[in-house]
Write a protein that holds these residues in place. Structure first.
Motif, short mmCIF file in Angstrom:
data_model
loop_
_atom_site.label_atom_id
_atom_site.label_comp_id
_atom_site.label_asym_id
_atom_site.label_seq_id
_atom_site.Cartn_x
_atom_site.Cartn_y
_atom_site.Cartn_z
N LEU A 210 -14.67 5.72 -0.61
CA LEU A 210 -15.24 7.01 -0.99
C LEU A 210 -15.66 7.83 0.22
O LEU A 210 -15.83 9.04 0.12
CB LEU A 210 -16.47 6.80 -1.89
CG LEU A 210 -16.26 6.03 -3.19
CD1 LEU A 210 -17.56 5.98 -3.99
CD2 LEU A 210 -15.17 6.68 -4.02
N ILE A 211 -15.82 7.20 1.37
CA ILE A 211 -16.45 7.88 2.50
C ILE A 211 -15.46 8.22 3.61
O ILE A 211 -15.32 9.39 3.98
CB ILE A 211 -17.63 7.02 3.05
CG1 ILE A 211 -18.66 6.73 1.94
CG2 ILE A 211 -18.28 7.70 4.24
CD1 ILE A 211 -19.36 7.94 1.37
N GLN B 74 -27.10 0.90 -6.38
CA GLN B 74 -25.92 1.74 -6.55
C GLN B 74 -26.10 2.68 -7.74
O GLN B 74 -25.70 3.85 -7.69
CB GLN B 74 -24.68 0.86 -6.73
CG GLN B 74 -23.39 1.61 -6.50
CD GLN B 74 -23.26 2.13 -5.08
OE1 GLN B 74 -23.27 1.37 -4.13
NE2 GLN B 74 -23.17 3.44 -4.93
N LYS C 195 -17.16 -5.42 -0.47
CA LYS C 195 -16.14 -5.35 -1.51
C LYS C 195 -14.90 -6.12 -1.04
O LYS C 195 -14.65 -6.27 0.17
CB LYS C 195 -15.82 -3.90 -1.84
CG LYS C 195 -15.31 -3.10 -0.67
CD LYS C 195 -14.82 -1.73 -1.13
CE LYS C 195 -15.94 -0.73 -1.29
NZ LYS C 195 -16.40 -0.19 0.00
N ARG D 151 -28.29 5.49 -6.58
CA ARG D 151 -27.58 6.35 -5.62
C ARG D 151 -26.57 7.26 -6.35
O ARG D 151 -26.46 8.44 -6.05
CB ARG D 151 -26.85 5.51 -4.57
CG ARG D 151 -27.78 4.83 -3.57
CD ARG D 151 -27.00 3.98 -2.56
NE ARG D 151 -26.16 4.79 -1.68
CZ ARG D 151 -25.20 4.28 -0.90
NH1 ARG D 151 -24.96 2.97 -0.89
NH2 ARG D 151 -24.49 5.07 -0.12
N GLU E 100 -16.28 0.26 -10.98
CA GLU E 100 -17.37 1.23 -11.13
C GLU E 100 -16.89 2.58 -11.68
O GLU E 100 -17.69 3.40 -12.08
CB GLU E 100 -18.08 1.43 -9.79
CG GLU E 100 -17.23 2.14 -8.73
CD GLU E 100 -17.82 2.10 -7.31
OE1 GLU E 100 -18.69 1.27 -7.02
OE2 GLU E 100 -17.36 2.91 -6.49
N ASP F 48 -20.99 -4.02 3.27
CA ASP F 48 -19.93 -3.38 2.46
C ASP F 48 -18.92 -4.47 2.10
O ASP F 48 -17.80 -4.48 2.59
CB ASP F 48 -19.28 -2.24 3.25
CG ASP F 48 -18.34 -1.40 2.39
OD1 ASP F 48 -18.34 -1.56 1.15
OD2 ASP F 48 -17.61 -0.58 2.96
N TYR G 164 -22.91 13.89 -1.92
CA TYR G 164 -22.60 12.72 -1.06
C TYR G 164 -21.26 12.09 -1.42
O TYR G 164 -20.37 12.00 -0.58
CB TYR G 164 -23.73 11.69 -1.17
CG TYR G 164 -23.57 10.52 -0.21
CD1 TYR G 164 -24.03 10.62 1.10
CD2 TYR G 164 -22.96 9.33 -0.61
CE1 TYR G 164 -23.88 9.55 1.99
CE2 TYR G 164 -22.82 8.26 0.28
CZ TYR G 164 -23.28 8.38 1.56
OH TYR G 164 -23.13 7.33 2.45
C1 GN1 Z 1 -19.22 3.80 -0.33
O1 GN1 Z 1 -16.67 4.39 1.19
P1 GN1 Z 1 -16.82 3.08 0.52
O2 GN1 Z 1 -16.15 3.09 -0.81
O3 GN1 Z 1 -16.42 1.92 1.41
C2 GN1 Z 1 -20.66 3.57 0.15
C3 GN1 Z 1 -21.14 2.22 -0.35
C4 GN1 Z 1 -21.03 2.18 -1.84
C5 GN1 Z 1 -19.62 2.50 -2.31
C6 GN1 Z 1 -19.54 2.61 -3.79
C7 GN1 Z 1 -21.33 4.50 3.70
O4 GN1 Z 1 -18.38 2.84 0.24
O5 GN1 Z 1 -22.47 2.05 0.04
O6 GN1 Z 1 -21.38 0.92 -2.30
O7 GN1 Z 1 -19.19 3.74 -1.74
N1 GN1 Z 1 -20.66 3.63 1.60
C8 GN1 Z 1 -21.46 4.48 2.23
O8 GN1 Z 1 -18.21 2.69 -4.18
O9 GN1 Z 1 -22.27 5.18 1.64
#
Ligand code: GN1
Ligand code: MG
Length: 349
Positions: A28-29, A304, A212, A307, A255, A210, A318
């Protein structure tokens, strides 16, 4: 799709007519691409500098961890970034299409998984995240840069959530009343986090933040090779890493799922995470930490949920949203997951 500035490719010598670029991954980022040229394949990433305001801090953390592992765990398979022609790990381009870019070699014969489909995979992943922290147990975690201040500080996230309820979109606040009510009533999970912060039996370690499954590289025999995506590696508690595995490996759906009747907790995944992580970290964790595995899942799912809901109420500044209400869906999804997990407390913990 966001483009890649020509200067970035040039910095790595990837400019020939045979260069093939494809979008890659679902983060997502950050934005991620694969780049293939002359039979060689790479992963190129653009770091979101709204989120990671100091990309040099990431680069410095990664260099220092790489050096430590090379010295103390030379057999550990570490995917180091490709150094550009100017000797730098990051190429920063000013302007609207700019940003900070870095390149990794694509590990031949490796793949990453979008979802964990078996307990064996969850076990393998958990072992790798545990291994990473264990191998770095002699590295001074406090010397790492904190790449996102307060990233998994649940008290801060809760205050940000309450702030959103004061200053956010009033329509969205009204429509979210039920979720807000539930999440406020569950704020004892924040209290437990505060107690953990004050408990010397909970250690601050080098934590990935992170976990996942797409951040684990597997080989063709489905054995995990290593962890990747080290942007959020910083000092933290083990509940962040174990918790985000629970948040993302336990549920039957992602999610993003809107049909929440499909949401369930896969109990075998829970045991696989605990066993895989403990296989590496069993001797590092205190008795008090070992009592907190179940809480780890609650902690991360709850964080989560708040957030996502805070972001929905703040008009998606965000995470962004591909359709109106996407972050509301994500928050509702996480709340149902939390409820399903809570219902299993006696069975699992
Ligand atoms: C973001 O970008 P990504 O998908 O790796 C987020 C995590 C959340 C996740 C939820 C830097 O991770 O904290 O768990 O989305 N990363 C940031 O999908 O905020
Ligand atoms: Mg990430």
């Amino acid at each position: 799709m966001m483009g890649i500035p020509q200067q970035v490719l040039a910095a790595y010598g990837l400019t020939g007519p045979d260069t093939v670029i494809k979008a890659f991954g679902t983060g997502l980022i950050n934005h991620t691409w694969t780049v293939a040229q002359q039979g060689k394949k790479y992963i190129l990433q653009r770091i979101n500098t709204n989120v990671f305001t100091k990309p040099e801090a990431i680069a410095d953390n990664i260099s220092r961890i790489a050096a430590y592992l090379a010295e103390h765990a030379p057999d550990y398979f570490f995917v180091a970034p490709v150094i550009a022609r100017n000797g730098q790990q990051l190429i920063t381009i000013e302007g609207d299409d700019g940003g900070s870019f870095r390149l990794f070699p694509f590990v031949p014969g490796s793949h990453s998984k979008a979802v964990a489909t078996s307990a064996e995979q969850a076990f393998e992943a958990a072992r790798q995240f545990g291994r990473f922290t264990r191998l770095l147990s002699g590295f001074d975690a406090s010397s790492l840069h904190t790449t996102i201040p307060g990233f998994h500080d649940l008290s801060l996230r809760y205050r940000q959530f309450l702030q959103a309820l004061e200053t956010g979109n009033p329509d969205r606040i009204r429509e979210s009343a039920e979720l807000i009510h539930y999440l406020k009533a569950a704020s004892h999970l924040v209290d437990r986090y505060v107690a953990i912060q004050q408990d010397a039996h909970f250690k601050i370690r080098v934590t990935h933040h992170d976990t996942k499954i797409s951040n684990v590289l597997f080989n063709d025999a489905d054995k995990a090779l290593c962890v990747i995506d080290l942007d959020t590696v910083m000092p933290g508690y083990f509940i962040s890493d174990v918790g985000d595995m629970m948040r993302t490996y336990l549920p039957t759906v992602s999610e993003e799922e809107k049909n929440l009747s499909l949401m369930d907790v896969r109990e075998d995944m829970y045991h696989a995470i605990v066993d895989g992580y403990q296989q590496e970290m069993g001797e590092e964790l205190s008795a008090q930490e070992k009592q907190a595995f179940f809480y780890a899942g609650q902690f991360m799912i709850y964080m989560q949920a708040i957030r996502f809901l805070a972001d929905h109420i703040n008009n998606d500044i965000y995470y962004g949203a591909r359709y109106p209400g996407q972050n509301f869906v994500r928050a509702s999804n996480q709340v149902v997951l939390l409820q399903k997990l809570n219902a299993l407390e006696d069975t699992l913990s």
